[in-house]
Design a protein around this motif. Structure first.
Motif, PDB file in Angstrom:
ATOM      1  N   CYS A 150     -12.090   2.231   3.962  1.00 43.58           N
ATOM      2  CA  CYS A 150     -11.323   0.877   3.914  1.00 43.58           C
ATOM      3  C   CYS A 150     -10.666   0.935   2.953  1.00 43.58           C
ATOM      4  N   VAL A 178     -10.200  -1.698   1.789  1.00 48.26           N
ATOM      5  CA  VAL A 178     -10.374  -3.361   1.438  1.00 48.26           C
ATOM      6  C   VAL A 178     -11.944  -2.632   0.746  1.00 48.26           C
ATOM      7  N   CYS A 179     -13.416  -2.597   1.279  1.00 42.03           N
ATOM      8  CA  CYS A 179     -14.017  -2.786   0.910  1.00 42.03           C
ATOM      9  C   CYS A 179     -14.569  -1.046   0.036  1.00 42.03           C
ATOM     10  N   THR A 235      -3.583 -13.163   9.752  1.00 42.33           N
ATOM     11  CA  THR A 235      -4.374 -12.302   8.652  1.00 42.33           C
ATOM     12  C   THR A 235      -4.103 -11.806   7.526  1.00 42.33           C
ATOM     13  N   LEU A 251      -4.913 -11.707   3.907  1.00 35.65           N
ATOM     14  CA  LEU A 251      -4.672 -10.308   3.170  1.00 35.65           C
ATOM     15  C   LEU A 251      -4.292 -10.146   1.882  1.00 35.65           C
ATOM     16  N   GLU A 271      -4.678 -11.707  -1.354  1.00 37.09           N
ATOM     17  CA  GLU A 271      -5.567 -11.555  -1.842  1.00 37.09           C
ATOM     18  C   GLU A 271      -5.588  -9.954  -2.807  1.00 37.09           C
ATOM     19  N   ILE A 320      -8.289  -0.775   7.354  1.00 38.57           N
ATOM     20  CA  ILE A 320      -8.610  -1.889   7.078  1.00 38.57           C
ATOM     21  C   ILE A 320     -10.161  -1.769   8.110  1.00 38.57           C
ATOM     22  N   CYS A 321     -11.566  -1.875   7.462  1.00 37.69           N
ATOM     23  CA  CYS A 321     -13.066  -1.785   8.577  1.00 37.69           C
ATOM     24  C   CYS A 321     -12.633  -3.663   9.504  1.00 37.69           C
ATOM     25  N   ASP A 378     -14.230  -6.773   7.149  1.00 36.99           N
ATOM     26  CA  ASP A 378     -13.005  -7.186   6.353  1.00 36.99           C
ATOM     27  C   ASP A 378     -11.910  -7.840   6.899  1.00 36.99           C
ATOM     28  N   ARG A 415     -13.101 -10.802   8.332  1.00 37.12           N
ATOM     29  CA  ARG A 415     -13.361 -12.038   6.669  1.00 37.12           C
ATOM     30  C   ARG A 415     -12.264 -12.390   6.566  1.00 37.12           C
ATOM     31  N   PHE A 416     -10.984 -11.997   6.436  1.00 41.64           N
ATOM     32  CA  PHE A 416      -9.420 -12.220   6.385  1.00 41.64           C
ATOM     33  C   PHE A 416      -8.855 -13.207   7.247  1.00 41.64           C
ATOM     34  N   GLN A 441     -16.090 -15.752  13.016  1.00 45.76           N
ATOM     35  CA  GLN A 441     -15.966 -13.993  11.738  1.00 45.76           C
ATOM     36  C   GLN A 441     -17.505 -13.332  12.286  1.00 45.76           C
TER      37      GLN A 441
END
Ligand SMILES: [Zn+2]
Length: 236
Positions: A10, A12-13, A32, A36, A39, A49-50, A53, A56-57, A85
Motif C-alpha cells: 500500500c 500509504v501505510c 477522497t 489524499l 497529505e 491504496i488499501c 486507508d 480513513r481519507f 469509516q
C-alpha cells in the motif's frame, strides 16, 4: 514478511496486501483524492491504496465537507463518520435498547402511568368510589366505617393523587428522553444516507468520465487505423 508475486504494498501505510484488496488512486472519487493529495502530494495516479486507508481519507474528506457546511461537528456527526469509516450500520433498535436499559423502578413507573391514563383505570376507580359510598351510606356488608361526607375517602383520594403525579412526571420525562434518542437515531440515519448518496453521485460521475475517455481513445485508434489503411491503399 517479504512480498510475494501476488502481494503488493500500500502506498500509504506500506503494508502488504493482495492486489485485489488495493485500489488505484485514479479509481477514487474526487473528494477522497483531494484529501489524499493534501497529505501525500507525491502520490501518482497509479499508486495503490488499501481499503483501510481509503476509508480513513474518505472520512477526512467528509469531515472537511461537513465542517465547511455547518461549522463544528457534533457528537452525532462523529458517530455517523465512524460508522461510514467502519462500514457498519448506524441505525439502532431504539426500542430494544430502551427496554433493556430501564431499571425496575422505571419499568414500574411506565406501567403505573400507562394504567393511570386508561379508561380501565377510570371505570374501575369510579366503581370503587361508588361501592365505598354505597357501603357507608347504607351500612350494608361491613357497616359504616367512613360516614358522610367520607373524610377517609378524601384522604385516600388525595394520597393517590399525590403519588400519581410524580409517577406520571417520571414516565413523561422518560418518554421525552426516548423521543430524543429516536430523533437522534433518525438524524444519524438521514445524514449517513445523504453522505452515501453524494458518494454514489461522485462514483457515477467518475465512471462516466472514464467511459468517455475510453470511448475517445477507441475513436482515436480507429482514426489512426483508417489513416494507415488509406496510406497503404494509395498507389506508389
Ligand atoms: Zn494502507
Amino acid at each position: 514478511m517479504a512480498a510475494t508475486h501476488l502481494e503488493t504494498t500500500c502506498a500509504v501505510c506500506g503494508r502488504h496486501f493482495r492486489r485485489s484488496d488495493l485500489r488505484e488512486l485514479a479509481d477514487m472519487t474526487l473528494g477522497t483524492r483531494s484529501a489524499l493529495a493534501a497529505e501525500l502530494p507525491e502520490l501518482g495516479p497509479d499508486a495503490l491504496i488499501c481499503r483501510g486507508d481509503l476509508a480513513r481519507f474518505r472520512r477526512r474528506h467528509l469531515e472537511q465537507l461537513l465542517e465547511s457546511e455547518r461549522g463544528a461537528l457534533s457528537r452525532l456527526d462523529h458517530e455517523v463518520l465512524d460508522s461510514l469509516q467502519a462500514g457498519a450500520p448506524v441505525s439502532e433498535e431504539t426500542e430494544a435498547i430502551w427496554a433493556e436499559e430501564r431499571s425496575f423502578g422505571e419499568a414500574a413507573a411506565d406501567t403505573v402511568a400507562r394504567f393511570g391514563g386508561s379508561w380501565t383505570f377510570i371505570f374501575s376507580f369510579t366503581m370503587v368510589l361508588l361501592i365505598w359510598m354505597a357501603i357507608n351510606v347504607t351500612g350494608a356488608l361491613i357497616g359504616t366505617f367512613d360516614p358522610y361526607p367520607f373524610i377517609l375517602l378524601n384522604l385516600v383520594l388525595s394520597s393517590v393523587a399525590a403519588l400519581q403525579a410524580p409517577v406520571i412526571m417520571m414516565s413523561q420525562r422518560r418518554q421525552e428522553a426516548k423521543d430524543r434518542l429516536r430523533a437522534e437515531s433518525d438524524y444519524k440515519v438521514n445524514l449517513k444516507a445523504e453522505l452515501e448518496i453524494r458518494h454514489l453521485h461522485d462514483k457515477i460521475d467518475l465512471h462516466l468520465t472514464r467511459q468517455w475517455e475510453r470511448l475517445a481513445a477507441i475513436q482515436r485508434l480507429q482514426i489512426e487505423l483508417l489513416e494507415d489503411s488509406v496510406r497503404d491503399d494509395r498507389p506508389g
